[in-house]
Scaffold this active site. Structure first.
Site, PDB file in Angstrom:
ATOM      1  N   PRO A   2     164.212  67.503  18.328  1.00  0.00           N
ATOM      2  CA  PRO A   2     163.994  69.144  19.845  1.00  0.00           C
ATOM      3  C   PRO A   2     163.684  69.990  18.511  1.00  0.00           C
ATOM      4  O   PRO A   2     163.487  70.438  16.320  1.00  0.00           O
ATOM      5  CB  PRO A   2     165.553  69.330  19.459  1.00  0.00           C
ATOM      6  CG  PRO A   2     166.447  68.415  18.990  1.00  0.00           C
ATOM      7  CD  PRO A   2     165.782  67.093  18.203  1.00  0.00           C
ATOM      8  N   GLU A   3     162.427  70.535  18.820  1.00  0.00           N
ATOM      9  CA  GLU A   3     162.343  72.002  17.717  1.00  0.00           C
ATOM     10  C   GLU A   3     162.685  73.366  18.657  1.00  0.00           C
ATOM     11  O   GLU A   3     162.950  73.253  19.550  1.00  0.00           O
ATOM     12  CB  GLU A   3     160.378  72.051  17.925  1.00  0.00           C
ATOM     13  CG  GLU A   3     160.026  70.129  16.769  1.00  0.00           C
ATOM     14  CD  GLU A   3     158.415  70.519  16.688  1.00  0.00           C
ATOM     15  OE1 GLU A   3     157.841  71.241  15.731  1.00  0.00           O
ATOM     16  OE2 GLU A   3     158.298  69.242  15.389  1.00  0.00           O
ATOM     17  N   LYS A  60     166.035  76.667  15.031  1.00  0.00           N
ATOM     18  CA  LYS A  60     166.508  75.642  15.895  1.00  0.00           C
ATOM     19  C   LYS A  60     167.954  75.636  16.080  1.00  0.00           C
ATOM     20  O   LYS A  60     168.319  74.485  16.433  1.00  0.00           O
ATOM     21  CB  LYS A  60     165.587  74.513  15.035  1.00  0.00           C
ATOM     22  CG  LYS A  60     164.786  73.912  15.127  1.00  0.00           C
ATOM     23  CD  LYS A  60     164.101  72.194  15.009  1.00  0.00           C
ATOM     24  CE  LYS A  60     163.957  72.249  13.616  1.00  0.00           C
ATOM     25  NZ  LYS A  60     163.490  70.873  12.876  1.00  0.00           N
ATOM     26  N   HIS A  96     180.967  59.467  22.535  1.00  0.00           N
ATOM     27  CA  HIS A  96     179.400  60.120  21.348  1.00  0.00           C
ATOM     28  C   HIS A  96     180.335  62.315  21.381  1.00  0.00           C
ATOM     29  O   HIS A  96     179.315  62.628  21.447  1.00  0.00           O
ATOM     30  CB  HIS A  96     177.984  60.179  21.912  1.00  0.00           C
ATOM     31  CG  HIS A  96     178.163  58.554  21.681  1.00  0.00           C
ATOM     32  ND1 HIS A  96     178.250  57.306  20.729  1.00  0.00           N
ATOM     33  CD2 HIS A  96     177.609  57.640  22.552  1.00  0.00           C
ATOM     34  CE1 HIS A  96     177.984  56.769  20.915  1.00  0.00           C
ATOM     35  NE2 HIS A  96     178.114  56.411  22.231  1.00  0.00           N
ATOM     36  N   ARG A 115     175.169  60.446  17.400  1.00  0.00           N
ATOM     37  CA  ARG A 115     174.313  59.976  15.821  1.00  0.00           C
ATOM     38  C   ARG A 115     175.748  61.004  14.801  1.00  0.00           C
ATOM     39  O   ARG A 115     175.586  60.574  13.377  1.00  0.00           O
ATOM     40  CB  ARG A 115     173.213  60.211  15.642  1.00  0.00           C
ATOM     41  CG  ARG A 115     172.184  59.474  15.764  1.00  0.00           C
ATOM     42  CD  ARG A 115     170.998  60.192  15.303  1.00  0.00           C
ATOM     43  NE  ARG A 115     169.412  59.071  15.249  1.00  0.00           N
ATOM     44  CZ  ARG A 115     168.411  59.240  14.835  1.00  0.00           C
ATOM     45  NH1 ARG A 115     168.549  59.151  13.599  1.00  0.00           N
ATOM     46  NH2 ARG A 115     167.537  58.798  15.236  1.00  0.00           N
ATOM     47  N   ARG A 265     154.784  63.972   5.935  1.00  0.00           N
ATOM     48  CA  ARG A 265     155.249  63.677   7.579  1.00  0.00           C
ATOM     49  C   ARG A 265     154.238  63.402   8.438  1.00  0.00           C
ATOM     50  O   ARG A 265     153.247  63.451   7.450  1.00  0.00           O
ATOM     51  CB  ARG A 265     155.941  65.390   8.015  1.00  0.00           C
ATOM     52  CG  ARG A 265     156.920  66.033   7.488  1.00  0.00           C
ATOM     53  CD  ARG A 265     157.707  65.369   7.862  1.00  0.00           C
ATOM     54  NE  ARG A 265     158.504  65.832   9.462  1.00  0.00           N
ATOM     55  CZ  ARG A 265     158.814  65.862   9.846  1.00  0.00           C
ATOM     56  NH1 ARG A 265     159.853  67.156   9.398  1.00  0.00           N
ATOM     57  NH2 ARG A 265     159.735  65.988  11.773  1.00  0.00           N
TER      58      ARG A 265
END
Ligand SMILES: [Zn+2]
Length: 280
Positions: A2-3, A60, A96, A115, A265
């Site tokens: 997500p940005e 962010k 999670h 994660r 990138r």
């Protein structure tokens, strides 16, 4: 990942939930201690009856402002929120889950990340946030930029424009996806050296940043891999001009979009429209 637009979409949805009339965060339960950096599990779980005043983003980061504390949540790669009723919660697998927020309307807000990279921090006030190392090296977002001051600061920088924009130091808010889109819109090659970019070209970069970030927010953000806000995918991925479109025809001039690596990138651009200034 997500940005800024995706984080803003999440912030707006959180705001709608947390600022409802008489809404209170009754209590918090933490499931993942490594997500905490500036607060302990006990300090967090000792907080009770929190009235939320605002929810917003800084770069962010998601900020939940309550009457006397600021929660700073970072989604990292795949952090996400769910809103569950109590009966659903009983059947929900919390493996999670980073933290759950019990709301006084009997809903539970779950902050999940399979994660477990997502983080929660707690600050006493706005100043403490601004002074913290997480935020100290962040430049203004494009809509807050003083363009003349910005241009004087950066005009002799010798790095590539892609790495310059990704660094967030002089301008924050553009990550890998949106840097590619902004540079395509401004017709700047991603490997162009900052000091070779004219003032007019920089003006285009800033104008394009504002337009593209706002358009993406309006569209629910971009879902490249997994981004969802409260279970809903964004729609802006369908409107991307270059990012993720290697080999596909440019939507403007039909040249196949090229992918190269810049600043480590994956970087997409149109080789016909984005030419290094030296080759023009
Ligand atoms: Zn093109």
């Amino acid at each position: 990942m997500p940005e800024l637009p995706e984080v803003t979409v999440v912030a707006n949805q959180l705001k709608a939930i947390l600022l409802q009339k008489n809404q209170i965060i009754d209590s918090i339960k933490l499931y993942c201690e490594k997500s905490l950096r500036t607060v302990t599990k006990k300090e967090l779980e000792d907080l009770k009856k929190l009235k939320v005043i605002d929810v917003f983003q800084i770069a962010k980061n998601l900020i939940i402002e309550t009457e006397d504390k600021y929660f700073v949540l970072h989604l990292r790669m795949e952090g996400n929120f769910k809103l569950l009723k109590k009966d659903k919660l009983e059947r929900y697998d919390l493996k999670h889950t980073i933290a759950s927020f019990k709301l006084n309307d009997n809903n539970w807000l779950l902050f999940d990340d399979h994660r477990k990279f997502a983080t929660i921090d707690l600050f006493e006030n706005n100043k403490q946030i601004k002074d913290h190392t997480f935020f100290k090296n962040l430049g203004p977002e494009p809509w807050d930029l003083d363009f003349e001051k910005f241009y004087q600061q950066i005009k002799n920088i010798k790095s590539t424009i892609k790495s310059f924009l990704l660094s967030q130091k002089y301008l924050s808010g553009l990550g890998n996806i949106y840097v590619d889109e902004v540079l395509f819109s401004a017709k700047i090659h991603p490997q162009e050296i900052v000091k070779n970019i004219t003032k007019e070209q920089f003006k285009k970069i800033i104008d394009a940043s504002i337009l593209i970030l706002k358009a993406s927010i309006k569209d629910g953000g971009s879902t490249i891999k997994t981004f969802k806000s409260f279970g809903e995918k964004g729609n802006f991925q369908n409107k991307l001009m270059v990012h993720g479109r290697k080999g596909l025809a440019c939507k403007i001039c039909r040249t196949p979009i090229k992918k190269i690596v810049v600043a480590g990138r994956g970087t997409y651009f149109c080789p016909t429209e984005q030419i290094l200034n030296i080759n023009k």
